[in-house]
Design an enzyme around this catalytic site. Structure first.
Site, mmCIF file in Angstrom:
data_model
loop_
_atom_site.group_PDB
_atom_site.id
_atom_site.type_symbol
_atom_site.label_atom_id
_atom_site.label_comp_id
_atom_site.label_asym_id
_atom_site.label_seq_id
_atom_site.Cartn_x
_atom_site.Cartn_y
_atom_site.Cartn_z
ATOM 1 N N ARG A 111 -26.057 11.132 12.974
ATOM 2 C CA ARG A 111 -26.755 12.287 13.663
ATOM 3 C C ARG A 111 -28.097 12.365 12.751
ATOM 4 O O ARG A 111 -27.939 12.552 11.467
ATOM 5 C CB ARG A 111 -25.885 13.450 13.617
ATOM 6 C CG ARG A 111 -26.278 14.381 14.629
ATOM 7 C CD ARG A 111 -25.325 15.307 14.837
ATOM 8 N NE ARG A 111 -24.972 16.123 13.727
ATOM 9 C CZ ARG A 111 -24.686 17.435 13.678
ATOM 10 N NH1 ARG A 111 -25.045 18.129 14.507
ATOM 11 N NH2 ARG A 111 -24.295 18.017 12.345
ATOM 12 N N THR A 115 -33.529 15.731 14.089
ATOM 13 C CA THR A 115 -33.456 15.708 15.536
ATOM 14 C C THR A 115 -32.185 16.199 16.288
ATOM 15 O O THR A 115 -32.241 16.620 17.261
ATOM 16 C CB THR A 115 -34.074 14.474 16.346
ATOM 17 O OG1 THR A 115 -33.345 13.521 15.868
ATOM 18 C CG2 THR A 115 -35.518 14.180 15.722
ATOM 19 N N ASP A 215 -17.101 14.565 5.880
ATOM 20 C CA ASP A 215 -17.183 14.686 4.671
ATOM 21 C C ASP A 215 -15.652 15.204 4.078
ATOM 22 O O ASP A 215 -15.153 14.876 3.143
ATOM 23 C CB ASP A 215 -18.306 15.812 4.096
ATOM 24 C CG ASP A 215 -19.554 15.129 4.175
ATOM 25 O OD1 ASP A 215 -19.683 14.028 3.789
ATOM 26 O OD2 ASP A 215 -20.560 15.727 4.440
#
Ligand code: URA
Length: 221
Positions: A111, A115, A215
């Protein structure tokens, strides 16, 4: 503006085992190993739900007591699991356990932080598809946020001629905006999830969510 969603096409799995593990994976104090364990347990339940659309055939089976015709998954079915890298990978071990005949076709997208749009870097979706009607696709990503990556992945399979009722999105935590985005383009696609959360914040995180799933699963916080 509140996202409009058609709840009939969203299967929210409220099994207590799923809810218990959702509590564990969301908790900011859960360590990586336990985030992984809880997440995998949920993926297994969601995958079982998704597999409900697989066609069945009968096969002769001899038990210690008798011979009879038992139902089993049609061996001519081609099952594709498509994890969206990287967090979607958490589904693959459970998926190949449950559906050993499946092939894993990775989709690499990240991603763009500004944006929030998906950027491609890897695509293992087959170029030529024969017998599209025999193919069943499960696209996996633990977080359905804006839905842009999921939409790009669905487009790939739809372009190959795979019927929309053979494609399922499997996400553990979903935002209403992501569901709405997907349904705007594919009103009939089924989304299987453990939770529809509240909203997406200004940084693109689902709230309450679990933070960055990649993560937390891969210990890169
Ligand atoms: N991806 C994540 O990992 N977490 C979110 O909250 C949204 C997208």
């Amino acid at each position: 503006m509140e996202a409009v969603i058609n709840k009939e096409k969203v299967r929210v799995i409220l099994n207590p085992v799923v809810l218990q593990n959702l509590c564990v994976m969301r908790d900011k104090d859960t360590d990586t190993q336990n985030v992984r364990i809880a997440t995998r347990k949920i993926t297994r339940c969601l995958l079982y739900e998704a597999a409900k659309n697989l066609p069945l055939v009968e096969k002769e089976v001899t038990t210690p007591l008798t011979t009879f015709r038992a139902k089993t998954i049609d061996p001519d079915t081609n099952i594709i699991i498509s994890p969206i890298l990287r967090a979607g990978l958490i589904f693959t071990d459970e998926a190949i356990d449950i559906l050993p005949q499946a092939c894993i076709r990775h989709i690499g997208m990240y991603r763009d932080e500004k944006t929030l749009k998906p950027v491609w870097y890897y695509n293992k979706v087959p170029m030529d598809v024969k017998d599209a009607n025999d193919i069943y696709v499960y696209i996996t990503d633990p977080m359905l946020a804006t839905g842009n990556s999921m939409l790009a992945a669905i487009n790939l399979y739809v372009e190959k001629g795979i019927p929309i009722n053979h494609i399922k999105c499997i996400c553990i935590i979903s935002a209403p905006q992501g569901i709405s985005n997907i349904q705007k383009h594919y009103p009939d696609i089924e989304i299987i999830t453990a939770s529809i959360d509240e909203y997406i914040n200004e940084k693109g995180y689902i709230v309450p969510g679990m933070g960055d799933a990649g993560d937390r699963i891969f210990n890169t916080l």
